[in-house]
Design a protein around this motif. Structure first.
Motif, mmCIF file in Angstrom:
data_model
loop_
_atom_site.group_PDB
_atom_site.id
_atom_site.type_symbol
_atom_site.label_atom_id
_atom_site.label_comp_id
_atom_site.label_asym_id
_atom_site.label_seq_id
_atom_site.Cartn_x
_atom_site.Cartn_y
_atom_site.Cartn_z
ATOM 1 N N MET A 1 53.998 22.056 92.464
ATOM 2 C CA MET A 1 53.972 22.820 93.714
ATOM 3 C C MET A 1 52.898 23.918 93.660
ATOM 4 S SD MET A 1 55.430 23.570 96.715
ATOM 5 C CE MET A 1 55.349 24.982 97.803
ATOM 6 N N LEU A 2 52.930 24.748 92.620
ATOM 7 C CA LEU A 2 51.995 25.869 92.544
ATOM 8 C C LEU A 2 50.563 25.426 92.306
ATOM 9 C CD1 LEU A 2 53.978 28.626 90.603
ATOM 10 C CD2 LEU A 2 53.506 28.475 93.045
ATOM 11 N N ARG A 3 50.361 24.190 91.861
ATOM 12 C CA ARG A 3 48.993 23.697 91.691
ATOM 13 C C ARG A 3 48.238 23.661 93.020
ATOM 14 N NH1 ARG A 3 51.625 19.542 88.538
ATOM 15 N NH2 ARG A 3 51.526 20.016 86.297
ATOM 16 N N ARG A 4 48.985 23.604 94.106
ATOM 17 C CA ARG A 4 48.364 23.592 95.435
ATOM 18 C C ARG A 4 47.900 24.987 95.851
ATOM 19 N NH1 ARG A 4 50.548 18.798 98.268
ATOM 20 N NH2 ARG A 4 51.971 17.740 96.854
ATOM 21 N N TYR A 5 48.294 26.000 95.064
ATOM 22 C CA TYR A 5 47.952 27.383 95.386
ATOM 23 C C TYR A 5 47.262 27.989 94.165
ATOM 24 C CZ TYR A 5 51.477 26.508 98.976
ATOM 25 O OH TYR A 5 52.205 25.973 100.016
ATOM 26 N N PRO A 6 45.977 27.740 93.989
ATOM 27 C CA PRO A 6 45.288 28.141 92.753
ATOM 28 C C PRO A 6 45.282 29.638 92.503
ATOM 29 C CG PRO A 6 43.718 27.461 94.444
ATOM 30 C CD PRO A 6 45.067 27.080 94.941
ATOM 31 N N ASP A 7 45.390 30.438 93.564
ATOM 32 C CA ASP A 7 45.380 31.891 93.383
ATOM 33 C C ASP A 7 46.756 32.450 93.022
ATOM 34 O OD1 ASP A 7 42.688 31.956 93.975
ATOM 35 O OD2 ASP A 7 43.022 32.251 96.124
ATOM 36 N N ALA A 8 47.782 31.580 93.030
ATOM 37 C CA ALA A 8 49.136 32.060 92.773
ATOM 38 C C ALA A 8 49.404 32.314 91.298
ATOM 39 C CB ALA A 8 50.160 31.065 93.312
ATOM 40 N N GLY A 9 48.621 31.723 90.412
ATOM 41 C CA GLY A 9 48.836 31.904 88.979
ATOM 42 C C GLY A 9 49.765 30.863 88.393
ATOM 43 N N GLU A 10 50.061 31.023 87.109
ATOM 44 C CA GLU A 10 50.938 30.094 86.402
ATOM 45 C C GLU A 10 52.393 30.541 86.526
ATOM 46 O OE1 GLU A 10 50.027 27.245 84.915
ATOM 47 O OE2 GLU A 10 48.033 27.672 85.772
ATOM 48 N N PRO A 11 53.316 29.603 86.711
ATOM 49 C CA PRO A 11 54.721 29.988 86.894
ATOM 50 C C PRO A 11 55.335 30.576 85.630
ATOM 51 C CG PRO A 11 54.514 27.605 86.693
ATOM 52 C CD PRO A 11 53.114 28.143 86.777
ATOM 53 N N LEU A 12 56.140 31.604 85.823
ATOM 54 C CA LEU A 12 56.881 32.230 84.724
ATOM 55 C C LEU A 12 58.387 32.019 84.889
ATOM 56 C CD1 LEU A 12 54.958 35.625 84.449
ATOM 57 C CD2 LEU A 12 54.694 33.602 82.992
ATOM 58 N N SER A 13 58.875 32.114 86.130
ATOM 59 C CA SER A 13 60.303 31.906 86.385
ATOM 60 C C SER A 13 60.515 31.501 87.840
ATOM 61 C CB SER A 13 61.110 33.173 86.079
ATOM 62 O OG SER A 13 60.757 34.224 86.960
ATOM 63 N N CYS A 14 61.646 30.868 88.086
ATOM 64 C CA CYS A 14 62.018 30.456 89.443
ATOM 65 C C CYS A 14 63.528 30.599 89.568
ATOM 66 C CB CYS A 14 61.575 29.017 89.705
ATOM 67 S SG CYS A 14 61.960 28.417 91.368
ATOM 68 N N LYS A 15 63.967 31.584 90.352
ATOM 69 C CA LYS A 15 65.394 31.886 90.447
ATOM 70 C C LYS A 15 65.886 31.675 91.880
ATOM 71 C CE LYS A 15 65.177 35.334 86.751
ATOM 72 N NZ LYS A 15 65.431 36.753 86.378
ATOM 73 N N PRO A 16 66.979 30.934 92.043
ATOM 74 C CA PRO A 16 67.510 30.719 93.398
ATOM 75 C C PRO A 16 68.048 32.006 94.002
ATOM 76 C CG PRO A 16 69.014 29.850 91.755
ATOM 77 C CD PRO A 16 67.778 30.255 91.019
ATOM 78 N N ILE A 17 67.927 32.103 95.318
ATOM 79 C CA ILE A 17 68.449 33.240 96.076
ATOM 80 C C ILE A 17 69.694 32.760 96.799
ATOM 81 C CG2 ILE A 17 67.982 34.841 97.966
ATOM 82 C CD1 ILE A 17 65.014 34.623 97.202
ATOM 83 N N THR A 18 70.790 33.480 96.644
ATOM 84 C CA THR A 18 72.069 32.988 97.148
ATOM 85 C C THR A 18 72.231 33.180 98.652
ATOM 86 O OG1 THR A 18 73.103 35.115 96.605
ATOM 87 C CG2 THR A 18 73.219 33.379 94.954
#
Length: 330
Positions: A1-18
Protein backbone atom coordinates in the motif's frame (compact mmCIF):
# COMPACT_ATOMS: atom_id res chain seq x y z
CA UNK A 1 0.00 0.00 0.00
CA UNK A 2 2.62 2.57 1.06
CA UNK A 3 4.72 1.82 -2.03
CA UNK A 4 2.15 3.88 -3.92
CA UNK A 5 3.08 6.88 -1.76
CA UNK A 6 6.86 7.30 -2.08
CA UNK A 7 6.95 10.39 0.14
CA UNK A 8 5.21 8.57 3.00
CA UNK A 9 8.33 6.70 4.12
CA UNK A 10 8.78 3.15 5.35
CA UNK A 11 6.11 1.67 7.64
CA UNK A 12 6.89 1.33 11.34
CA UNK A 13 3.49 0.42 12.81
CA UNK A 14 -0.18 0.11 11.88
CA UNK A 15 -2.74 0.21 14.69
CA UNK A 16 -6.52 -0.12 14.26
CA UNK A 17 -8.75 2.70 15.49
CA UNK A 18 -11.80 1.46 17.36
CA UNK A 19 -14.11 4.43 16.74
CA UNK A 20 -16.40 4.31 13.71
CA UNK A 21 -19.36 2.09 12.87
CA UNK A 22 -19.20 1.75 9.08
CA UNK A 23 -15.57 1.74 7.94
CA UNK A 24 -12.20 0.68 9.32
CA UNK A 25 -9.40 3.08 10.15
CA UNK A 26 -5.74 2.63 11.04
CA UNK A 27 -3.09 4.86 12.54
CA UNK A 28 0.03 4.33 10.44
CA UNK A 29 3.46 5.46 11.63
CA UNK A 30 6.32 5.65 9.14
CA UNK A 31 9.86 6.90 8.99
CA UNK A 32 8.50 10.24 7.75
CA UNK A 33 5.44 10.83 9.85
CA UNK A 34 1.97 9.63 10.85
CA UNK A 35 -1.05 8.94 8.66
CA UNK A 36 -4.65 7.82 8.84
CA UNK A 37 -5.40 4.88 6.55
CA UNK A 38 -9.09 4.52 5.76
CA UNK A 39 -10.55 1.23 4.58
CA UNK A 40 -13.88 2.01 2.89
CA UNK A 41 -16.33 -0.81 3.66
CA UNK A 42 -19.80 0.73 3.43
CA UNK A 43 -21.30 -0.55 0.18
CA UNK A 44 -23.44 2.55 -0.30
CA UNK A 45 -20.46 4.94 -0.28
CA UNK A 46 -17.41 2.73 -0.86
CA UNK A 47 -17.14 2.78 -4.66
CA UNK A 48 -14.25 4.60 -6.30
CA UNK A 49 -16.30 7.31 -8.02
CA UNK A 50 -18.09 8.29 -4.81
CA UNK A 51 -14.86 8.39 -2.83
CA UNK A 52 -13.09 10.47 -5.47
CA UNK A 53 -15.97 12.97 -5.36
CA UNK A 54 -15.58 13.23 -1.59
CA UNK A 55 -11.84 13.76 -1.93
CA UNK A 56 -12.21 16.51 -4.52
CA UNK A 57 -14.74 18.27 -2.33
CA UNK A 58 -12.37 18.33 0.66
CA UNK A 59 -9.46 19.46 -1.49
CA UNK A 60 -11.51 22.41 -2.73
CA UNK A 61 -12.93 23.20 0.69
CA UNK A 62 -9.41 23.37 2.10
CA UNK A 63 -8.63 26.11 -0.41
CA UNK A 64 -11.56 28.06 1.06
CA UNK A 65 -10.12 27.73 4.56
CA UNK A 66 -12.47 25.02 5.83
CA UNK A 67 -10.63 22.74 8.32
CA UNK A 68 -10.46 19.37 6.55
CA UNK A 69 -7.86 16.64 5.98
CA UNK A 70 -7.76 15.86 2.23
CA UNK A 71 -6.10 12.60 1.18
CA UNK A 72 -2.48 12.18 0.15
CA UNK A 73 -1.87 11.81 -3.59
CA UNK A 74 -0.12 8.70 -4.88
CA UNK A 75 2.58 8.49 -7.57
CA UNK A 76 -0.02 8.87 -10.32
CA UNK A 77 -1.84 11.77 -8.70
CA UNK A 78 -4.76 9.64 -7.53
CA UNK A 79 -6.20 9.42 -4.03
CA UNK A 80 -7.94 6.01 -4.02
CA UNK A 81 -6.17 2.64 -3.96
CA UNK A 82 -8.05 -0.56 -4.78
CA UNK A 83 -6.83 -3.83 -3.26
CA UNK A 84 -8.88 -7.00 -3.45
CA UNK A 85 -11.93 -5.10 -4.66
CA UNK A 86 -11.89 -2.73 -1.69
CA UNK A 87 -10.95 0.94 -1.65
CA UNK A 88 -8.40 2.62 0.62
CA UNK A 89 -7.24 6.19 1.09
CA UNK A 90 -4.28 7.67 2.98
CA UNK A 91 -4.80 10.90 4.87
CA UNK A 92 -2.40 13.01 6.95
CA UNK A 93 -2.77 12.33 10.65
CA UNK A 94 -4.40 15.23 12.51
CA UNK A 95 -3.78 15.50 16.25
CA UNK A 96 -6.86 16.49 18.17
CA UNK A 97 -9.73 15.44 20.40
CA UNK A 98 -13.43 14.87 19.86
CA UNK A 99 -15.70 17.10 21.94
CA UNK A 100 -19.34 16.45 22.72
CA UNK A 101 -21.63 19.39 23.34
CA UNK A 102 -21.20 19.06 27.11
CA UNK A 103 -17.51 19.86 26.60
CA UNK A 104 -18.24 22.98 24.53
CA UNK A 105 -18.90 26.40 26.00
CA UNK A 106 -21.72 28.53 24.65
CA UNK A 107 -19.16 30.51 22.64
CA UNK A 108 -17.70 27.31 21.19
CA UNK A 109 -21.21 26.11 20.35
CA UNK A 110 -21.72 29.36 18.47
CA UNK A 111 -18.50 28.80 16.52
CA UNK A 112 -19.63 25.24 15.73
CA UNK A 113 -22.85 26.54 14.18
CA UNK A 114 -20.90 29.08 12.17
CA UNK A 115 -18.56 26.35 10.99
CA UNK A 116 -21.41 24.20 9.72
CA UNK A 117 -22.88 27.21 7.93
CA UNK A 118 -19.48 27.80 6.31
CA UNK A 119 -19.38 24.14 5.25
CA UNK A 120 -22.75 24.45 3.54
CA UNK A 121 -21.92 27.67 1.72
CA UNK A 122 -18.48 26.32 0.83
CA UNK A 123 -19.97 23.14 -0.62
CA UNK A 124 -22.31 25.24 -2.73
CA UNK A 125 -19.26 26.98 -4.19
CA UNK A 126 -17.19 23.87 -4.87
CA UNK A 127 -19.97 21.43 -5.81
CA UNK A 128 -22.64 23.70 -7.24
CA UNK A 129 -26.25 23.87 -6.12
CA UNK A 130 -28.33 20.71 -5.71
CA UNK A 131 -29.73 19.97 -9.14
CA UNK A 132 -32.86 18.44 -10.59
CA UNK A 133 -36.47 18.42 -9.39
CA UNK A 134 -36.44 14.64 -9.03
CA UNK A 135 -33.28 14.82 -6.96
CA UNK A 136 -34.86 17.45 -4.73
CA UNK A 137 -37.97 15.35 -4.09
CA UNK A 138 -36.10 12.07 -3.68
CA UNK A 139 -36.11 10.73 -0.17
CA UNK A 140 -37.99 13.67 1.33
CA UNK A 141 -41.23 11.84 2.16
CA UNK A 142 -41.67 11.64 5.89
CA UNK A 143 -42.08 8.37 7.75
CA UNK A 144 -45.51 6.74 7.54
CA UNK A 145 -46.84 5.91 11.03
CA UNK A 146 -48.41 2.71 9.69
CA UNK A 147 -44.96 1.44 8.77
CA UNK A 148 -43.61 2.50 12.16
CA UNK A 149 -46.38 0.68 14.02
CA UNK A 150 -45.48 -2.51 12.15
CA UNK A 151 -41.81 -2.03 13.01
CA UNK A 152 -42.64 -1.43 16.67
CA UNK A 153 -44.55 -4.73 16.78
CA UNK A 154 -41.58 -6.52 15.19
CA UNK A 155 -39.07 -5.02 17.61
CA UNK A 156 -41.31 -5.63 20.62
CA UNK A 157 -41.52 -9.30 19.74
CA UNK A 158 -37.75 -9.49 19.36
CA UNK A 159 -37.10 -7.74 22.69
CA UNK A 160 -39.62 -9.92 24.55
CA UNK A 161 -38.31 -13.24 23.28
CA UNK A 162 -34.67 -12.51 23.93
CA UNK A 163 -33.14 -14.75 26.60
CA UNK A 164 -31.69 -13.96 28.97
CA UNK A 165 -33.34 -10.54 29.12
CA UNK A 166 -31.34 -7.67 30.51
CA UNK A 167 -31.91 -4.03 31.49
CA UNK A 168 -31.52 -2.91 27.88
CA UNK A 169 -34.35 -5.20 26.75
CA UNK A 170 -36.58 -3.86 29.51
CA UNK A 171 -35.82 -0.27 28.48
CA UNK A 172 -36.36 -1.10 24.81
CA UNK A 173 -39.80 -2.55 25.54
CA UNK A 174 -40.74 0.49 27.65
CA UNK A 175 -39.62 2.95 24.98
CA UNK A 176 -41.35 1.05 22.16
CA UNK A 177 -44.68 1.05 23.99
CA UNK A 178 -44.21 4.70 24.92
CA UNK A 179 -43.39 5.65 21.34
CA UNK A 180 -46.43 3.82 19.98
CA UNK A 181 -48.63 5.88 22.28
CA UNK A 182 -46.94 9.11 21.21
CA UNK A 183 -47.37 8.27 17.54
CA UNK A 184 -51.05 7.50 18.05
CA UNK A 185 -51.45 10.91 19.71
CA UNK A 186 -49.47 12.86 17.08
CA UNK A 187 -50.13 10.97 13.84
CA UNK A 188 -51.95 13.98 12.40
CA UNK A 189 -48.73 16.03 12.63
CA UNK A 190 -46.88 14.00 10.00
CA UNK A 191 -44.95 16.50 7.83
CA UNK A 192 -46.09 16.70 4.20
CA UNK A 193 -43.53 16.24 1.43
CA UNK A 194 -42.11 19.76 0.96
CA UNK A 195 -42.69 21.41 -2.42
CA UNK A 196 -39.45 23.38 -2.53
CA UNK A 197 -37.15 22.67 0.41
CA UNK A 198 -33.82 24.47 0.70
CA UNK A 199 -31.71 21.69 -0.80
CA UNK A 200 -27.93 21.79 -1.04
CA UNK A 201 -24.75 19.79 -0.60
CA UNK A 202 -24.20 18.72 3.00
CA UNK A 203 -21.56 16.80 4.95
CA UNK A 204 -24.18 14.19 5.75
CA UNK A 205 -22.81 12.95 9.09
CA UNK A 206 -21.85 15.99 11.16
CA UNK A 207 -21.45 14.83 14.77
CA UNK A 208 -18.82 14.89 17.56
CA UNK A 209 -16.80 11.90 16.29
CA UNK A 210 -16.36 13.64 12.94
CA UNK A 211 -15.02 16.94 14.28
CA UNK A 212 -11.52 17.15 15.77
CA UNK A 213 -10.58 19.92 18.20
CA UNK A 214 -7.18 21.18 19.25
CA UNK A 215 -7.55 23.23 22.41
CA UNK A 216 -10.76 25.20 21.86
CA UNK A 217 -10.81 25.30 18.05
CA UNK A 218 -11.95 22.73 15.46
CA UNK A 219 -8.99 21.66 13.31
CA UNK A 220 -10.54 19.02 11.05
CA UNK A 221 -13.95 17.86 9.86
CA UNK A 222 -13.63 14.17 9.10
CA UNK A 223 -15.53 11.37 7.34
CA UNK A 224 -17.21 12.79 4.25
CA UNK A 225 -18.74 9.45 3.24
CA UNK A 226 -22.30 10.80 3.42
CA UNK A 227 -21.60 13.88 1.30
CA UNK A 228 -24.76 14.44 -0.70
CA UNK A 229 -27.67 16.68 -1.62
CA UNK A 230 -30.18 17.06 1.21
CA UNK A 231 -32.17 19.76 3.02
CA UNK A 232 -29.38 21.79 4.61
CA UNK A 233 -31.28 22.93 7.68
CA UNK A 234 -32.18 19.35 8.54
CA UNK A 235 -28.49 18.48 8.81
CA UNK A 236 -28.16 21.46 11.14
CA UNK A 237 -30.95 20.25 13.43
CA UNK A 238 -29.77 16.62 13.37
CA UNK A 239 -26.25 17.68 14.31
CA UNK A 240 -27.52 19.75 17.24
CA UNK A 241 -29.61 16.82 18.46
CA UNK A 242 -26.41 14.75 18.65
CA UNK A 243 -23.97 17.38 19.92
CA UNK A 244 -26.20 18.89 22.58
CA UNK A 245 -28.24 15.97 23.92
CA UNK A 246 -27.70 15.26 27.60
CA UNK A 247 -27.72 11.76 29.13
CA UNK A 248 -31.29 12.26 30.38
CA UNK A 249 -32.46 13.08 26.84
CA UNK A 250 -32.77 16.87 27.10
CA UNK A 251 -31.08 19.36 24.79
CA UNK A 252 -28.85 22.11 26.17
CA UNK A 253 -31.03 24.84 24.72
CA UNK A 254 -28.76 27.79 25.52
CA UNK A 255 -26.04 26.19 23.41
CA UNK A 256 -28.52 25.18 20.72
CA UNK A 257 -29.71 28.78 20.50
CA UNK A 258 -26.17 30.14 20.07
CA UNK A 259 -25.31 27.40 17.56
CA UNK A 260 -28.45 27.98 15.49
CA UNK A 261 -28.08 31.77 15.36
CA UNK A 262 -24.50 31.44 14.15
CA UNK A 263 -25.55 28.88 11.56
CA UNK A 264 -28.30 31.14 10.21
CA UNK A 265 -25.87 34.04 9.90
CA UNK A 266 -23.18 31.99 8.14
CA UNK A 267 -25.55 30.11 5.82
CA UNK A 268 -28.01 32.94 5.18
CA UNK A 269 -30.84 30.70 6.39
CA UNK A 270 -34.20 32.13 7.45
CA UNK A 271 -35.90 31.16 10.73
CA UNK A 272 -38.76 29.58 8.75
CA UNK A 273 -36.28 27.18 7.14
CA UNK A 274 -35.06 26.06 10.55
CA UNK A 275 -38.62 25.78 11.89
CA UNK A 276 -39.57 23.42 9.06
CA UNK A 277 -36.41 21.40 9.66
CA UNK A 278 -37.15 21.13 13.39
CA UNK A 279 -40.57 19.68 12.61
CA UNK A 280 -39.26 17.17 10.07
CA UNK A 281 -36.37 16.00 12.26
CA UNK A 282 -38.65 15.73 15.30
CA UNK A 283 -40.96 13.49 13.30
CA UNK A 284 -37.98 11.54 11.98
CA UNK A 285 -36.80 10.92 15.55
CA UNK A 286 -40.28 9.91 16.67
CA UNK A 287 -40.35 7.19 13.99
CA UNK A 288 -36.72 6.08 14.12
CA UNK A 289 -35.46 2.91 15.80
CA UNK A 290 -32.15 2.35 14.05
CA UNK A 291 -30.33 1.36 17.26
CA UNK A 292 -32.91 -1.30 18.06
CA UNK A 293 -32.82 -2.55 14.49
CA UNK A 294 -29.06 -2.95 14.77
CA UNK A 295 -29.41 -4.85 18.05
CA UNK A 296 -32.34 -7.13 17.28
CA UNK A 297 -32.20 -7.50 13.49
CA UNK A 298 -28.47 -7.27 12.77
CA UNK A 299 -27.31 -8.56 16.16
CA UNK A 300 -24.90 -5.64 16.35
CA UNK A 301 -24.72 -3.97 19.75
CA UNK A 302 -22.11 -1.31 19.07
CA UNK A 303 -24.72 1.47 19.13
CA UNK A 304 -26.46 0.24 22.30
CA UNK A 305 -24.82 2.86 24.59
CA UNK A 306 -26.51 5.65 22.59
CA UNK A 307 -30.02 4.31 23.11
CA UNK A 308 -30.94 5.68 26.57
CA UNK A 309 -30.32 9.33 25.63
CA UNK A 310 -31.59 9.03 22.05
CA UNK A 311 -34.84 7.34 23.05
CA UNK A 312 -35.44 9.78 25.89
CA UNK A 313 -34.84 12.74 23.57
CA UNK A 314 -37.79 11.83 21.34
CA UNK A 315 -40.12 11.92 24.36
CA UNK A 316 -38.69 15.14 25.80
CA UNK A 317 -38.69 16.87 22.38
CA UNK A 318 -42.37 16.03 21.91
CA UNK A 319 -43.21 17.54 25.27
CA UNK A 320 -41.02 20.63 24.73
CA UNK A 321 -41.71 21.02 21.02
CA UNK A 322 -42.39 24.79 21.01
CA UNK A 323 -39.39 25.54 23.21
CA UNK A 324 -37.08 23.54 20.98
CA UNK A 325 -38.38 25.25 17.84
CA UNK A 326 -37.84 28.67 19.43
CA UNK A 327 -34.26 27.76 20.29
CA UNK A 328 -33.53 27.13 16.61
CA UNK A 329 -35.44 30.13 15.27
CA UNK A 330 -35.25 32.84 17.94
Amino acid sequence: MLRRYPDAGEPLSCKPITQGLLNHGYRVSTTRGRYFLKHHLDDSTGDRATIVRQHRATQRLQLLGVPVAPPVRDTEGGTVTEIGGRCYALHPWVDGLHRAGAQLSTAQSERLGGLLGTVHTGLEQVMGAGTGTAQRASGLRSADPADTFALIDELLAAARRRRPRDAFDELAEHRLLERRTLLEQHADRRPPTPDAPAIGWVHGDFHPLNVLYRDSEPVAILDWDRLGVQPRAEETVRAAAIFFVQPAGKLELEKVRAYARAYRRAAGAEPAELAAAVHRVWWERLNDFWILRWRYCRHDRRADPQFPAVSALAVWWTREYETVREAFTG
